[in-house]
Scaffold this motif. Structure first.
Motif, PDB file in Angstrom:
ATOM      1  N   MET A  72      23.036 -27.334  24.215  1.00 42.01           N
ATOM      2  CA  MET A  72      23.543 -28.645  23.813  1.00 42.01           C
ATOM      3  C   MET A  72      24.761 -29.014  24.635  1.00 42.01           C
ATOM      4  N   GLU A  73      24.829 -30.286  24.979  1.00 43.76           N
ATOM      5  CA  GLU A  73      26.019 -30.871  25.581  1.00 43.76           C
ATOM      6  C   GLU A  73      26.449 -31.987  24.645  1.00 43.76           C
ATOM      7  N   ILE A  74      27.675 -31.897  24.168  1.00 42.07           N
ATOM      8  CA  ILE A  74      28.173 -32.894  23.220  1.00 42.07           C
ATOM      9  C   ILE A  74      29.570 -33.341  23.655  1.00 42.07           C
ATOM     10  N   VAL A  75      29.767 -34.650  23.692  1.00 38.51           N
ATOM     11  CA  VAL A  75      31.085 -35.232  23.909  1.00 38.51           C
ATOM     12  C   VAL A  75      31.395 -36.069  22.680  1.00 38.51           C
ATOM     13  N   SER A  76      32.539 -35.784  22.048  1.00 40.52           N
ATOM     14  CA  SER A  76      32.896 -36.492  20.830  1.00 40.52           C
ATOM     15  C   SER A  76      34.415 -36.578  20.687  1.00 40.52           C
ATOM     16  N   GLU A  77      34.891 -37.695  20.165  1.00 42.15           N
ATOM     17  CA  GLU A  77      36.316 -37.831  19.859  1.00 42.15           C
ATOM     18  C   GLU A  77      36.737 -36.800  18.809  1.00 42.15           C
ATOM     19  N   ARG A  78      35.813 -36.388  17.993  1.00 45.67           N
ATOM     20  CA  ARG A  78      36.097 -35.412  16.943  1.00 45.67           C
ATOM     21  C   ARG A  78      36.610 -34.100  17.532  1.00 45.67           C
ATOM     22  N   PHE A  79      36.256 -33.814  18.780  1.00 45.77           N
ATOM     23  CA  PHE A  79      36.690 -32.580  19.435  1.00 45.77           C
ATOM     24  C   PHE A  79      38.066 -32.706  20.085  1.00 45.77           C
ATOM     25  N   ASP A  80      38.600 -33.917  20.186  1.00 49.62           N
ATOM     26  CA  ASP A  80      39.857 -34.132  20.912  1.00 49.62           C
ATOM     27  C   ASP A  80      41.000 -33.235  20.429  1.00 49.62           C
ATOM     28  N   SER A  81      41.112 -33.037  19.144  1.00 51.18           N
ATOM     29  CA  SER A  81      42.233 -32.263  18.607  1.00 51.18           C
ATOM     30  C   SER A  81      41.869 -30.805  18.324  1.00 51.18           C
ATOM     31  N   LEU A  82      40.674 -30.391  18.714  1.00 49.48           N
ATOM     32  CA  LEU A  82      40.221 -29.032  18.406  1.00 49.48           C
ATOM     33  C   LEU A  82      40.174 -28.157  19.650  1.00 49.48           C
ATOM     34  N   PRO A  84      38.507 -24.924  21.774  1.00 50.91           N
ATOM     35  CA  PRO A  84      37.092 -24.598  21.988  1.00 50.91           C
ATOM     36  C   PRO A  84      36.436 -23.811  20.851  1.00 50.91           C
ATOM     37  N   LEU A  85      37.089 -22.791  20.331  1.00 46.41           N
ATOM     38  CA  LEU A  85      36.492 -22.001  19.265  1.00 46.41           C
ATOM     39  C   LEU A  85      36.277 -22.843  18.004  1.00 46.41           C
ATOM     40  N   ALA A  86      37.223 -23.700  17.667  1.00 46.55           N
ATOM     41  CA  ALA A  86      37.082 -24.567  16.494  1.00 46.55           C
ATOM     42  C   ALA A  86      35.934 -25.561  16.685  1.00 46.55           C
ATOM     43  N   VAL A  91      30.347 -27.124  15.021  1.00 53.71           N
ATOM     44  CA  VAL A  91      28.926 -27.358  15.289  1.00 53.71           C
ATOM     45  C   VAL A  91      28.069 -26.355  14.523  1.00 53.71           C
ATOM     46  N   ASN A  92      28.465 -25.092  14.521  1.00 50.31           N
ATOM     47  CA  ASN A  92      27.711 -24.084  13.770  1.00 50.31           C
ATOM     48  C   ASN A  92      27.694 -24.397  12.276  1.00 50.31           C
ATOM     49  N   GLU A  93      28.789 -24.907  11.746  1.00 46.66           N
ATOM     50  CA  GLU A  93      28.842 -25.281  10.341  1.00 46.66           C
ATOM     51  C   GLU A  93      27.911 -26.463  10.056  1.00 46.66           C
ATOM     52  N   ILE A  94      27.921 -27.449  10.924  1.00 48.73           N
ATOM     53  CA  ILE A  94      27.048 -28.615  10.760  1.00 48.73           C
ATOM     54  C   ILE A  94      25.582 -28.191  10.754  1.00 48.73           C
TER      55      ILE A  94
END
Length: 116
Positions: A72-82, A84-86, A91-94
């Motif tokens: 998977m390749e994902i670009v999201s604003e949701r990742f901006d403050s996280l 890499p491990l988070a 994603v694993n939780e989702i």
């Protein structure tokens, strides 16, 4: 899984999606609102793994072979403050229900909107 449920009962979600890629796309789009989402099924490259074959049969029945390994390749604003491990944990939780029902491995490239 309930004792009375057949394995195929667990491969269809509330929206009636039975294809794992479709289900994961819907889950990730809903949770992450990605500007980029690419999902590739790499299961054929791993079908020789004995644990994969037996896990598929146990989790989903012999008619549902495949749909176990994805990139998977994902670009999201949701990742901006996280970090890499988070991002990976999110994603694993989702996709946790997918892991419980036959998803075996993900190779993830996750970027924030400022990194794309």
């Amino acid at each position: 899984m309930k004792p009375t449920d057949t394995p195929s009962t667990h491969i269809t979600d509330e929206a009636g999606l039975s294809d794992r890629k479709e289900r994961m796309t819907a889950l990730l789009e809903d949770a992450l609102a990605p500007s980029k989402l690419i999902i590739r099924d790499e299961s054929k490259r791993h079908q020789h793994h004995a644990h994969t074959r037996s896990a598929q049969r146990n989790a989903r029945g012999p008619q549902q072979v495949g749909q176990t390994h994805y990139t998977m390749e994902i670009v999201s604003e949701r990742f901006d403050s996280l970090r890499p491990l988070a991002r990976h944990r999110l994603v694993n939780e989702i996709l946790s229900d997918e892991f419980e029902h036959g998803l075996h491995a993900l190779s993830l490239t996750l970027k924030g909107s400022k990194e794309a």
